[in-house]
Scaffold this active site. Structure first.
Site, PDB file in Angstrom:
ATOM      1  N   PHE A  79      -4.778   1.170  14.475  1.00 32.22           N
ATOM      2  CA  PHE A  79      -5.911   0.029  13.888  1.00 32.22           C
ATOM      3  C   PHE A  79      -5.513  -1.223  13.522  1.00 32.22           C
ATOM      4  O   PHE A  79      -4.961  -1.358  13.499  1.00 32.22           O
ATOM      5  CB  PHE A  79      -5.800   0.782  12.038  1.00 32.22           C
ATOM      6  CG  PHE A  79      -7.056   0.515  11.678  1.00 32.22           C
ATOM      7  CD1 PHE A  79      -8.172   1.222  11.946  1.00 32.22           C
ATOM      8  CD2 PHE A  79      -6.641  -0.790  10.574  1.00 32.22           C
ATOM      9  CE1 PHE A  79      -9.372   0.725  11.030  1.00 32.22           C
ATOM     10  CE2 PHE A  79      -7.926  -1.185  10.055  1.00 32.22           C
ATOM     11  CZ  PHE A  79      -9.357  -0.442  10.019  1.00 32.22           C
ATOM     12  N   LEU A 114      -7.702  -4.207  13.326  1.00 29.53           N
ATOM     13  CA  LEU A 114      -8.515  -4.880  13.084  1.00 29.53           C
ATOM     14  C   LEU A 114      -7.906  -6.627  12.816  1.00 29.53           C
ATOM     15  O   LEU A 114      -9.303  -7.217  13.499  1.00 29.53           O
ATOM     16  CB  LEU A 114      -8.436  -5.235  11.131  1.00 29.53           C
ATOM     17  CG  LEU A 114     -10.061  -4.964  10.522  1.00 29.53           C
ATOM     18  CD1 LEU A 114     -11.492  -4.973  11.198  1.00 29.53           C
ATOM     19  CD2 LEU A 114      -9.551  -4.508   9.260  1.00 29.53           C
ATOM     20  N   PRO A 164      -4.664 -13.249  14.789  1.00 29.86           N
ATOM     21  CA  PRO A 164      -4.635 -14.963  13.478  1.00 29.86           C
ATOM     22  C   PRO A 164      -4.757 -15.452  12.885  1.00 29.86           C
ATOM     23  O   PRO A 164      -4.428 -15.614  11.649  1.00 29.86           O
ATOM     24  CB  PRO A 164      -4.342 -15.530  15.300  1.00 29.86           C
ATOM     25  CG  PRO A 164      -3.816 -14.735  16.543  1.00 29.86           C
ATOM     26  CD  PRO A 164      -5.129 -13.573  16.004  1.00 29.86           C
ATOM     27  N   GLY A 215      -7.834 -12.386   8.905  1.00 26.22           N
ATOM     28  CA  GLY A 215      -6.810 -11.482   8.189  1.00 26.22           C
ATOM     29  C   GLY A 215      -8.036 -11.194   6.868  1.00 26.22           C
ATOM     30  O   GLY A 215      -8.721  -9.844   7.389  1.00 26.22           O
ATOM     31  N   ILE A 261      -0.433  -5.493  14.139  1.00 31.27           N
ATOM     32  CA  ILE A 261      -0.678  -4.224  14.459  1.00 31.27           C
ATOM     33  C   ILE A 261       0.281  -3.687  14.723  1.00 31.27           C
ATOM     34  O   ILE A 261       1.950  -3.266  15.058  1.00 31.27           O
ATOM     35  CB  ILE A 261      -1.436  -4.383  15.537  1.00 31.27           C
ATOM     36  CG1 ILE A 261      -2.482  -4.843  15.650  1.00 31.27           C
ATOM     37  CG2 ILE A 261      -1.909  -2.757  15.878  1.00 31.27           C
ATOM     38  CD1 ILE A 261      -3.300  -5.436  14.621  1.00 31.27           C
ATOM     39  N   ARG A 278      27.553   3.573 -14.091  1.00 28.99           N
ATOM     40  CA  ARG A 278      28.010   1.662 -14.674  1.00 28.99           C
ATOM     41  C   ARG A 278      28.776   1.848 -16.003  1.00 28.99           C
ATOM     42  O   ARG A 278      27.948   1.944 -17.326  1.00 28.99           O
ATOM     43  CB  ARG A 278      27.030   0.860 -14.458  1.00 28.99           C
ATOM     44  CG  ARG A 278      28.210  -0.268 -14.227  1.00 28.99           C
ATOM     45  CD  ARG A 278      29.443  -0.556 -13.425  1.00 28.99           C
ATOM     46  NE  ARG A 278      29.603  -1.672 -13.325  1.00 28.99           N
ATOM     47  CZ  ARG A 278      30.988  -2.095 -12.931  1.00 28.99           C
ATOM     48  NH1 ARG A 278      31.341  -1.523 -12.039  1.00 28.99           N
ATOM     49  NH2 ARG A 278      31.061  -3.692 -12.994  1.00 28.99           N
ATOM     50  N   GLN A 328      18.287  -5.428 -10.648  1.00 32.35           N
ATOM     51  CA  GLN A 328      18.958  -6.598 -11.625  1.00 32.35           C
ATOM     52  C   GLN A 328      20.612  -5.785 -12.203  1.00 32.35           C
ATOM     53  O   GLN A 328      21.261  -5.846 -12.288  1.00 32.35           O
ATOM     54  CB  GLN A 328      17.531  -7.330 -12.496  1.00 32.35           C
ATOM     55  CG  GLN A 328      18.267  -8.477 -13.245  1.00 32.35           C
ATOM     56  CD  GLN A 328      18.592  -9.120 -13.048  1.00 32.35           C
ATOM     57  OE1 GLN A 328      18.393  -9.667 -11.570  1.00 32.35           O
ATOM     58  NE2 GLN A 328      19.425 -10.011 -13.757  1.00 32.35           N
ATOM     59  N   GLU A 368      -4.032  -4.078   3.359  1.00 30.03           N
ATOM     60  CA  GLU A 368      -4.578  -3.200   3.147  1.00 30.03           C
ATOM     61  C   GLU A 368      -5.501  -4.046   1.782  1.00 30.03           C
ATOM     62  O   GLU A 368      -6.175  -3.368   1.086  1.00 30.03           O
ATOM     63  CB  GLU A 368      -4.444  -2.167   3.181  1.00 30.03           C
ATOM     64  CG  GLU A 368      -4.279  -1.071   4.630  1.00 30.03           C
ATOM     65  CD  GLU A 368      -4.416  -0.173   4.584  1.00 30.03           C
ATOM     66  OE1 GLU A 368      -4.909   0.912   3.438  1.00 30.03           O
ATOM     67  OE2 GLU A 368      -2.884   0.917   4.988  1.00 30.03           O
TER      68      GLU A 368
HETATM   69  C1  LIG Z   1       3.459  -5.198   7.387  1.00 28.87           C
HETATM   70  C2  LIG Z   1       2.441  -4.965   7.684  1.00 28.87           C
HETATM   71  C3  LIG Z   1       1.798  -4.143   8.476  1.00 28.87           C
HETATM   72  C4  LIG Z   1       0.356  -4.662   8.285  1.00 28.87           C
HETATM   73  N1  LIG Z   1      -0.402  -3.726   9.468  1.00 28.87           N
HETATM   74  C5  LIG Z   1      -1.570  -3.720  10.143  1.00 28.87           C
HETATM   75  C6  LIG Z   1      -2.995  -2.424  11.335  1.00 28.87           C
HETATM   76  O1  LIG Z   1      -1.889  -2.321  11.204  1.00 28.87           O
HETATM   77  N2  LIG Z   1      -3.771  -3.414  11.251  1.00 28.87           N
HETATM   78  C7  LIG Z   1      -4.248  -4.035  10.785  1.00 28.87           C
HETATM   79  O2  LIG Z   1      -5.400  -4.736  11.251  1.00 28.87           O
HETATM   80  N3  LIG Z   1      -3.592  -5.470   9.976  1.00 28.87           N
HETATM   81  C8  LIG Z   1      -2.515  -4.914  10.245  1.00 28.87           C
HETATM   82  N4  LIG Z   1      -1.473  -6.175   8.644  1.00 28.87           N
HETATM   83  C9  LIG Z   1      -2.418  -7.558   8.407  1.00 28.87           C
HETATM   84  C10 LIG Z   1      -2.498  -7.496   7.376  1.00 28.87           C
HETATM   85  O3  LIG Z   1      -4.297  -7.066   6.702  1.00 28.87           O
HETATM   86  C11 LIG Z   1      -3.121  -8.960   6.506  1.00 28.87           C
HETATM   87  O4  LIG Z   1      -1.988  -9.337   6.601  1.00 28.87           O
HETATM   88  C12 LIG Z   1      -3.990  -8.799   5.207  1.00 28.87           C
HETATM   89  O5  LIG Z   1      -4.758  -8.790   5.664  1.00 28.87           O
HETATM   90  C13 LIG Z   1      -3.926 -10.303   5.453  1.00 28.87           C
HETATM   91  O6  LIG Z   1      -4.273 -11.634   6.160  1.00 28.87           O
HETATM   92  P1  LIG Z   1      -3.314 -12.125   6.665  1.00 28.87           P
HETATM   93  O7  LIG Z   1      -2.026 -12.020   6.722  1.00 28.87           O
HETATM   94  O8  LIG Z   1      -4.348 -12.776   7.579  1.00 28.87           O
HETATM   95  O9  LIG Z   1      -3.350 -13.493   5.287  1.00 28.87           O
HETATM   96  P2  LIG Z   1      -4.921 -14.247   4.643  1.00 28.87           P
HETATM   97  O10 LIG Z   1      -6.316 -13.859   5.198  1.00 28.87           O
HETATM   98  O11 LIG Z   1      -4.430 -15.841   5.129  1.00 28.87           O
HETATM   99  O12 LIG Z   1      -4.323 -14.760   3.541  1.00 28.87           O
HETATM  100  C14 LIG Z   1      -3.506 -14.962   2.822  1.00 28.87           C
HETATM  101  C15 LIG Z   1      -2.885 -15.452   1.421  1.00 28.87           C
HETATM  102  O13 LIG Z   1      -4.042 -15.614   0.756  1.00 28.87           O
HETATM  103  C16 LIG Z   1      -4.621 -14.842  -0.016  1.00 28.87           C
HETATM  104  N5  LIG Z   1      -5.906 -14.287  -0.268  1.00 28.87           N
HETATM  105  C17 LIG Z   1      -7.032 -13.787   0.205  1.00 28.87           C
HETATM  106  N6  LIG Z   1      -8.093 -13.062   0.090  1.00 28.87           N
HETATM  107  C18 LIG Z   1      -7.936 -14.821  -1.115  1.00 28.87           C
HETATM  108  C19 LIG Z   1      -9.440 -14.699  -2.196  1.00 28.87           C
HETATM  109  N7  LIG Z   1     -10.665 -14.944  -1.662  1.00 28.87           N
HETATM  110  N8  LIG Z   1      -9.240 -16.101  -2.655  1.00 28.87           N
HETATM  111  C20 LIG Z   1      -8.109 -16.574  -3.169  1.00 28.87           C
HETATM  112  N9  LIG Z   1      -6.961 -16.018  -2.091  1.00 28.87           N
HETATM  113  C21 LIG Z   1      -6.855 -15.264  -1.058  1.00 28.87           C
HETATM  114  C22 LIG Z   1      -3.801 -13.775  -0.769  1.00 28.87           C
HETATM  115  O14 LIG Z   1      -2.170 -14.684  -1.405  1.00 28.87           O
HETATM  116  C23 LIG Z   1      -3.347 -13.258   0.789  1.00 28.87           C
HETATM  117  O15 LIG Z   1      -2.288 -12.841   1.292  1.00 28.87           O
HETATM  118  C24 LIG Z   1      -0.470  -5.637   8.230  1.00 28.87           C
HETATM  119  C25 LIG Z   1      -0.101  -6.971   8.191  1.00 28.87           C
HETATM  120  C26 LIG Z   1       1.580  -6.126   7.150  1.00 28.87           C
HETATM  121  C27 LIG Z   1       2.276  -7.881   6.850  1.00 28.87           C
END
Ligand SMILES: Cc1cc2nc3c(=O)[nH]c(=O)nc-3n(C[C@H](O)[C@H](O)[C@H](O)COP(=O)(O)OP(=O)(O)OC[C@H]3O[C@@H](n4cnc5c(N)ncnc54)[C@H](O)[C@@H]3O)c2cc1C
Length: 397
Positions: free
Chosen positions: A134, A136, A139, A142, A168, A277, A353, A380
């Site tokens: 999937f 979506l 860089p 997110g 992804i 333990r 812990q 998600e």
């Molecule tokens: C192990 C793993 C598997 C993944 N698998 C997939 C996949 O299969 N397909 C896919 O499309 N994506 C996937 N992702 C991506 C994932 O969906 C994104 O990492 C997630 O949506 C967050 O986007 P970002 O990393 O760009 O963080 P950002 O959008 O930059 O967010 C950073 C942080 O900002 C904070 N934040 C977010 N929104 C708000 C808000 N409105 N107000 C205040 N704080 C906020 C949260 O703490 C968040 O963690 C995966 C990610 C990981 C780590």
């Protein structure tokens, strides 16, 4: 890590009224099957392929697609997904991941695919011969999906895709990707369309493997003039955002279930260690401080379980009664996802812990769980996104 548990998972929760006999039968077969698997998880890609093959052979992936295309049930059943993910995650978070991605990666096809798209892709998902993904996130997009930059432009024969997807899951090992791209760049979230892209399509490079703290095959996908046929369009033109959200809605309660399975395992490991333990002439479990910790952990696990089962039950009831999912379900699923992942992180930390130095030794179960759980609070919909969904729902009354 795929190491044997100190005790099999309890099945006491199956007597709750959220479940029916079909769910109890499912768990009866699944629990011993999951306990009997032994997969070498050192190489995340090889291990994930192995898990998909085994899950397909065991018939469990049939719960990821509807019966008309090789599935186990007429339509996807949230409570079955929850039980599967909870049980698999108890034994191996990677097994849970491999299962979940078959469902999430093909969910948009189940929801919106044409009959020929469903016939072409879903049977292979159900038997484990095709790996789904999937795509979506990007860089710069997110949590803010509308900021997506990837473009799909119409050509005389179909569509040309240009852009980057990142994080992804199954990237590099998937046979196909459900990819979301802008078809109307000025349209924000109303300008996104979904496409099914065969992994072998010229112009798609999935070689950039991302290494994360717990075994999880991830890649960045580069689309550089990647041509796909007109029939690759999945669902309505510019209806991709809604489709992505509907797909995630099915699986949100199941992310909570994965966290729940990991928390249950951490609690089981902590109890076994507290009995074993010895210190100061007693066992660790004889001390009231230990009992207080275990009490907190057990309550957090049960709270997460009830929220998770409630959300899954609400979705299944709505589907059974032909009702659209309402705001009440969205808030309940958000509560389940937030509470289960946050509680699991705390429960696992407390279990670690209790293990003392052993807790941080690479190779012990609590050490790997400590790494496994972390990303569930981010993907998600990060916890903060769930807080906003719940908060807005509370304000609306
Ligand atoms: C192990 C793993 C598997 C993944 N698998 C997939 C996949 O299969 N397909 C896919 O499309 N994506 C996937 N992702 C991506 C994932 O969906 C994104 O990492 C997630 O949506 C967050 O986007 P970002 O990393 O760009 O963080 P950002 O959008 O930059 O967010 C950073 C942080 O900002 C904070 N934040 C977010 N929104 C708000 C808000 N409105 N107000 C205040 N704080 C906020 C949260 O703490 C968040 O963690 C995966 C990610 C990981 C780590």
């Amino acid at each position: 890590m795929n190491t044997p548990p100190p005790t099999p998972p309890s099945t006491a929760h199956l007597s709750l009224p959220f479940f029916d006999d079909a769910h109890r039968e499912l768990a009866q077969g699944l629990v011993p099957w999951a306990a009997a698997q032994d997969v070498d998880e050192h190489d995340d890609r090889a291990a994930c392929r192995d898990w998909v093959r085994r899950l397909g052979g065991g018939g469990w992936l049939r719960y990821c697609v509807p019966a008309a295309f090789g599935g186990a049930l007429e339509q996807l059943d949230s409570r079955a997904l929850v039980l599967l993910r909870e049980t698999l995650a108890y034994h191996s978070p990677l097994a849970d991941f491999a299962f979940a991605m078959q469902g999430l990666g093909s969910g948009a096809i189940t929801l919106a695919g044409s009959a020929s798209q469903q016939a072409a892709w879903l049977p292979g998902v159900a038997d484990g011969s095709r790996i789904a993904a999937f795509a979506l996130s990007e860089p710069e997009a997110g949590s803010d999906v509308g900021a997506m930059a990837m473009r799909a432009e119409a050509t005389p024969d179909g569509w040309r895709l240009n852009g980057t997807k990142t994080w992804i899951s199954n990237g590099g090992i998937a046979d196909f990707y459900c990819v979301f791209a802008k078809t109307d760049p000025a349209g924000g979230t109303r300008g996104i369309t979904a496409f099914i892209v065969d992994a072998g399509s010229p112009g798609l490079d999935s070689s950039a493997h991302i290494h994360v703290m717990a075994p999880h095959p991830l890649a960045t996908l580069q689309f550089d003039g990647c041509n796909v046929p007109r029939e690759a369009q999945l669902g309505e033109l510019n209806g991709g955002f809604k489709l992505a959200m509907r797909t995630l809605d099915i699986f949100r309660a199941s992310v909570a279930a994965a966290a729940l399975g990991m928390a249950r395992r951490a609690l089981a490991e902590a109890v076994a260690h507290a009995h074993r333990r010895r210190m100061f002439g007693h066992t660790l479990g004889d001390f009231q401080l230990t009992q207080a910790k275990l009490g907190d952990m057990a309550a957090m696990v049960d709270a997460a379980a009830l929220l998770t089962y409630r959300a899954a039950w609400m979705r299944d009831e709505a589907v059974r009664n032909g009702r659209a999912l309402g705001a009440d379900y969205t808030a309940a699923a958000a509560m389940a996802k937030m509470a289960a992942t946050e509680n699991a992180q705390r429960v696992i930390d407390m279990a670690l812990q209790l293990h003392g130095g052993l807790g941080v030794q690479v190779g012990t179960k609590v050490e790997s769980l400590y790494r496994d759980i972390r990303s569930l609070r981010i993907y998600e919909g990060a916890t903060e996104v769930q807080q906003l969904i719940i908060g807005k729902s509370v304000l609306r009354g």
